[in-house]
Design an enzyme around this catalytic site. Structure first.
Site, mmCIF file in Angstrom:
data_model
loop_
_atom_site.group_PDB
_atom_site.id
_atom_site.type_symbol
_atom_site.label_atom_id
_atom_site.label_comp_id
_atom_site.label_asym_id
_atom_site.label_seq_id
_atom_site.Cartn_x
_atom_site.Cartn_y
_atom_site.Cartn_z
ATOM 1 C CG HIS A 1 -1.797 -1.188 1.336
ATOM 2 N ND1 HIS A 1 -1.336 -2.431 1.705
ATOM 3 C CD2 HIS A 1 -3.127 -1.328 1.112
ATOM 4 C CE1 HIS A 1 -2.346 -3.285 1.708
ATOM 5 N NE2 HIS A 1 -3.446 -2.641 1.350
ATOM 6 N N GLY B 1 -3.699 -3.598 11.612
ATOM 7 C CA GLY B 1 -4.120 -4.064 10.295
ATOM 8 C C GLY B 1 -5.631 -4.034 10.213
ATOM 9 N N PRO B 2 -6.324 -4.816 11.079
ATOM 10 C CG PRO B 2 -7.090 -6.722 12.173
ATOM 11 C CD PRO B 2 -5.844 -5.937 11.903
ATOM 12 C CG LEU B 3 -8.768 -0.532 8.449
ATOM 13 C CD1 LEU B 3 -9.551 0.044 7.286
ATOM 14 C CD2 LEU B 3 -7.402 0.136 8.570
ATOM 15 C CG ASP C 1 -10.945 8.794 5.133
ATOM 16 O OD1 ASP C 1 -11.525 9.673 5.780
ATOM 17 O OD2 ASP C 1 -10.136 9.044 4.220
ATOM 18 C CD GLU D 1 -14.013 -1.595 10.876
ATOM 19 O OE1 GLU D 1 -14.921 -1.942 11.665
ATOM 20 O OE2 GLU D 1 -13.707 -2.251 9.866
ATOM 21 C CG HIS E 1 -5.988 1.850 -0.420
ATOM 22 N ND1 HIS E 1 -5.972 2.542 0.755
ATOM 23 C CD2 HIS E 1 -6.252 0.551 -0.099
ATOM 24 C CE1 HIS E 1 -6.212 1.705 1.752
ATOM 25 N NE2 HIS E 1 -6.393 0.491 1.261
ATOM 26 C CD GLU F 1 -20.256 -5.733 25.066
ATOM 27 O OE1 GLU F 1 -21.231 -6.014 25.765
ATOM 28 O OE2 GLU F 1 -20.304 -4.921 24.112
ATOM 29 C CG PHE G 1 -22.395 -10.211 25.197
ATOM 30 C CD1 PHE G 1 -23.299 -10.498 24.185
ATOM 31 C CD2 PHE G 1 -22.902 -9.845 26.437
ATOM 32 C CE1 PHE G 1 -24.669 -10.416 24.387
ATOM 33 C CE2 PHE G 1 -24.265 -9.758 26.656
ATOM 34 C CZ PHE G 1 -25.147 -10.046 25.630
ATOM 35 C CG HIS H 1 -28.288 -12.821 27.259
ATOM 36 N ND1 HIS H 1 -29.065 -12.318 26.244
ATOM 37 C CD2 HIS H 1 -27.880 -11.750 27.992
ATOM 38 C CE1 HIS H 1 -29.139 -11.000 26.363
ATOM 39 N NE2 HIS H 1 -28.425 -10.630 27.407
#
Length: 707
Positions: free
Chosen positions: A70, A159-161, A200, A205, A307, A455, A482, A518
Site C-alpha cells: 500500500h 491491520g484490522p482497521l 478514513d 469502524e 491505495h 465490549e 458476548f 445470552h
C-alpha cells in the site's frame, strides 16, 4: 493560536479562522510549559523535503519490489511522519523498549512502509535497508502489516482497521494511570505521549468510536491522534459512504480538534498543530491532516488504485521525475543519513537522563520504585501465588464467577500492575476490586476500569495496556456469549502476544431464563480453535484459583476463563497441579491404567461426571473421571502424560459439556460418545434446561450403559 476560553464558534467564525491560517483548533482549556520536543529547531526546508521524499521512495520501492503493498498512505503521510519522528517523538533507537519513550501506533497498518522507513532512518538496527528490501517476504522483519513481535519499534500489531487506534487509547490510559500513581512533586518518572495515525477506514469502524468515546470521557490529554484525511478508500472516494463531520463528532466525544488543511507541504502547520495539541492537558486531541494519497504520482495520486497496489514501473519512473528524485531504488542520500543520525546520540541521552532520574527516585521512594520496577520489568513479586485463595471439598458451594472475584481481589493486593474492569456488568461478572476506586478522569490512579457497554473497544484497550509494560496485567469481563462482539480484538490479543485475562461469566445454558440470546453454545469450541490463546473452564474453587495462576504466568498468551452463574460444589480430587497440565484424573477406582470407562468433563459438568461415576462404580464398573479444563495446556504435555490420562486402549469414553460437541471426537475417539448441545439454548430455569438437553447424571449413566 490557542483558544483558551470555551466560547462556541459560529460557522462564519470557523470559516474565517480557516481562511486566515493553516489549521483550525478546537476548543479546550490549555496549559503551557509542557516538556520540549526532541529537537528545538526544524531542519532546513530543502533537507526536510529531501528527507520526506526519501520516506516516500523507500515505500514506493519496497512495494514495487514486493509487487504487493500500500504505497498511497506513506506517500501522502511522509511530511507528517517526518515532522513527528524527527522533531517531536522521544525514543532511543538503541533500546526500543525504553520505558519512558513516546509510543507511536500506525492504526492504518496497511501503510506500514511509512513506519518501517521512519524506523530505518531513525537508526533502529532491527530495520535495515535489507529489511526494507525484504518487505512482505517470508521471515522478514517487515511484514505486510505491523507486528509488535516481529519489528523493533512497532508497539502494537495493527491491520484490522480501528484496532490500533483503540490500542493507543490503552497505551495512553496506562501512561496516565502510572503517572498518577508514581510521579512525585519533585520527581517525574512517567511522562510520555501516545501518537497514532488513523485513516478514513479506521474512522468508519465502530471499535474506533467506542474507544474515542472512552478516551474523551477519561480526559487522556497525552493522546494525540492524526486523522489522515485523504478522501480515498478501497472502493473509491469516501463520498460514496462516509460524509459525516468527523471533527464535530470528536468534539462531541470530548476531544480537542485541529484541522491542518495542507498536509502535503504545510510543514509549519503540522508543527504548530502538534505544539497546540501538547498544550492541551485535559482532553485528547484529534488532528485532521488533509493529504493527497499517493502524493507525487502524476497519474494515480488521489485515486483508489494507489491505495493497495504497486505503482508499476512506468508510474514509478514518472513519479521520480515529477518529484525530481534521480536516485536508484532504496537510496538514502548522505545528507539525510547524517541528519537522522542525531537520534542515536539524542535517544541515548534521553534514556540516560531518565535513568539518572529514576536512580534518584529509587533512593527517595523505595516502595514506589519497587512497584514501578515490577511493572517495567514484568518481574512478579516473590510469593504472589501464595495470595490466591485455597479451597477444600468442605468449602461451601459457589458460582465460579464469585470464586473468580475472590481471586481477582487477592491478586490485586500483591501484583502492582493488576487492573481491569467490565463492560457495564461488574456487579454480575463479579469483577470489582474492592480495595480500589474507579479509574476516571480525575482519579486515574485507581484500578477499576469502567468500560461501559463497549465490549469490542474494551479488549482492544486492554491490548494496549498489556503491551505498554510487561508488568501491567489487564483483565476485562462480560458475559461469555458476548465474546462474539470482541472476537477481532481477542484474535489480536493472541497474535500480539498480549497477556490479557478475559473473565467471561454466564458460561452456558446454566444462566437460565435469559434464553438463547445470552446462552453461549458454540463459543467454547470457536475460541479453542483460535491459535495462541488459553481457553479455561474451571469446575470449582481450586480449578478457578489454578486458572488465575496460569493466566498471570502466561504474559505472552491471553487466557479466557469461562465461569458459571450457578453454584457448584468443591470437588474431591481437583488440583492446582492438575489444572496446570490442562487435563488430569480427578477420581479413578481402576488400576494399571485400565479403567472400563472414562468420563470427561469441564466446568459445571464435571460434577455431573463425578456423580455418574459414583453410581457406575456401585454397579461394579471401573470408572475414571477426567477434568479437561484446558485443551491447549493438555496438548502441550508429553505423549506419556497424555497416555496416562487417556490411555489409547480404553475406547469407552464419554464427554459431557454444555456446548457444541464439535471437537470432542479428538478425545473420545470413534467409539466414544459426546453429550452436549448442538443447537441454541432455551429460556427456562437452569435445571429444566439441563434436563431437557440431557446434561444429567441419569442420561450420562444411560449413555455409559449403551457403550
Amino acid at each position: 493560536m490557542a483558544t483558551p476560553t470555551p466560547a462556541p464558534m459560529s460557522p462564519a467564525s470557523k470559516a474565517a479562522a480557516l481562511a486566515s491560517g493553516g489549521f483550525l483548533v478546537g476548543r479546550a482549556r490549555v496549559s503551557l510549559g509542557r516538556r520540549p520536543a526532541l529537537r528545538a529547531q526544524p531542519a532546513a526546508a530543502e533537507l526536510v523535503e529531501r528527507s520526506v521524499n526519501t520516506i516516500r521512495f523507500l515505500a514506493v520501492d519496497a512495494v514495487e519490489k514486493a509487487k504487493s503493498g500500500h504505497p498511497g498512505l506513506p506517500m501522502g503521510c511522509a511530511p507528517l511522519g517526518h515532522v513527528l519522528f524527527d522533531e517531536f517523538l522521544r525514543f532511543n533507537p538503541a533500546n526500543h523498549a525504553w520505558f519512558d519513550r513516546d509510543r507511536f501506533v500506525l492504526s492504518a497498518g496497511h501503510g506500514c512502509m511509512l513506519h518501517y522507513a521512519l524506523l530505518h532512518l531513525a537508526g533502529y538496527q532491527g530495520v535495515t535497508i535489507d529489511d526494507l528490501k525484504a518487505f512482505r517476504q517470508w521471515g522478514s522483519r517487515t511484514p505486510g502489516h505491523p507486528e509488535n513481535f516481529e519489528t523493533d519499534g512497532v508497539e502494537v500489531t495493527t491491520g484490522p482497521l480501528g484496532q490500533g487506534f483503540a490500542n493507543s487509547v490503552g497505551l495512553a490510559l496506562a501512561e496516565k494511570h502510572l503517572a498518577a500513581r508514581f510521579n512525585k512533586p519533585d520527581l517525574t518518572v512517567v511522562d510520555h505521549y501516545t501518537y497514532v495515525i488513523l485513516g478514513d477506514g479506521c474512522q468508519m469502524e465502530g471499535v474506533a468510536n467506542e474507544a474515542a468515546s472512552l478516551a474523551g470521557h477519561w480526559g487522556l490529554g497525552k493522546l494525540i491522534a492524526f486523522y489522515d484525511d485523504n478522501h480515498i478508500s478501497i472502493d473509491g472516494s469516501t463520498a460514496i459512504a462516509f460524509t459525516e463531520d468527523v471533527l464535530a463528532r470528536y468534539e462531541a466525544l470530548g476531544w480537542h480538534t485541529i484541522w491542518v488543511q495542507n498536509g502535503n507541504t504545510g510543514y509549519d502547520d503540522i508543527r504548530a498543530a502538534i505544539k497546540e495539541a501538547k498544550e492541551v492537558i485535559d482532553k485528547p486531541t484529534l488532528i485532521k491532516v488533509t493529504t493527497t494519497i499517493g502524493y507525487g504520482s502524476p497519474n494515480k495520486a488521489s485515486t483508489h488504485s494507489i491505495h493497495g497496489s504497486a505503482l508499476g514501473s512506468k508510474e514509478v519512473e514518472a513519479t521520480r521525475k515529477n518529484l525530481s528524485w534521480a536516485h536508484e531504488p532504496f537510496h538514502v542520500p548522505d545528507e539525510v543519513k547524517r541528519h537522522w543520525a542525531h537520534h542515536l546520540d539524542g535517544g541515548a541521552s534521553l534514556e540516560a537522563e531518565w535513568n539518572a532520574k529514576f536512580a534518584e527516585y529509587e533512593k527517595k521512594y523505595q516502595q514506589e520504585a519497587a512497584e514501578l520496577n515490577s511493572i517495567i520489568s514484568g518481574r512478579l513479586p516473590a510469593g504472589w501465588e501464595d495470595a490466591l485463595p485455597k479451597y477444600t471439598p468442605e468449602s461451601p458451594a459457589d458460582a465460579t464467577r464469585n470464586l473468580s472475584q475472590q481471586c481477582l481481589n487477592a491478586l490485586a493486593k500483591v501484583i502492582p500492575g493488576f487492573l481491569g474492569g467490565s463492560a457495564d456488568l461488574a456487579s454480575s461478572n463479579m469483577t470489582l476490586l474492592k480495595m480500589f476506586g474507579d479509574f476516571q478522569k480525575d482519579t486515574p490512579e485507581e484500578r477499576n476500569i469502567r468500560f461501559g457497554v463497549r465490549e469490542h473497544a474494551m479488549d482492544a484497550i486492554c491490548n494496549g495496556i498489556a503491551v505498554h509494560s510487561p508488568g501491567l496485567i489487564p483483565y476485562c469481563s462480560t458475559f461469555f456469549v458476548f465474546t462474539d462482539y470482541m472476537r477481532a480484538s481477542i484474535r489480536l490479543s493472541a497474535l500480539s502476544e498480549s497477556g490479557v485475562i478475559f473473565v467471561m461469566t454466564h458460561d452456558s445454558i446454566g444462566l437460565g431464563e435469559d434464553g438463547p440470546t445470552h446462552q453461549p453454545v458454540e463459543q467454547l469450541f470457536s475460541l479453542r480453535a483460535m491459535p495462541g490463546i488459553l481457553m479455561l473452564r474451571p469446575a470449582d474453587g481450586t480449578e478457578t484459583s489454578a486458572a488465575y495462576r496460569i493466566a498471570v504466568m502466561n504474559r505472552k498468551r491471553p487466557s479466557i476463563l469461562a465461569l458459571s452463574r450457578q453454584k457448584l460444589p468443591q470437588l474431591e480430587g481437583t488440583s492446582v497441579e492438575g489444572v496446570a497440565k490442562g487435563g488430569y484424573v480427578i477420581s479413578d477406582n481402576s488400576s494399571g491404567n485400565k479403567p472400563d470407562l472414562i468420563l470427561i468433563g469441564t466446568g459445571s459438568e464435571l460434577e455431573i461426571a463425578e456423580k455418574a461415576a459414583e453410581q457406575l462404580r456401585k454397579e461394579g464398573k471401573f470408572v475414571r473421571v477426567v477434568s479437561l479444563v484446558c485443551w491447549e495446556l493438555f496438548e502441550e504435555q508429553s505423549e506419556e502424560y497424555k497416555e496416562s490420562v487417556l490411555p489409547s486402549e480404553v475406547t469407552s469414553r464419554i464427554s459431557i459439556e454444555a456446548g457444541v460437541t464439535l471437537g470432542w471426537e479428538k478425545y473420545i475417539g470413534q467409539k466414544g460418545k459426546a453429550i452436549g448441545i448442538d443447537r441454541f439454548g432455551s429460556s427456562a430455569p437452569a435445571g429444566k434446561i439441563y434436563k431437557e438437553f440431557g446434561l444429567t447424571v441419569d442420561n450420562l449413566i444411560a449413555t455409559a450403559q449403551s457403550l
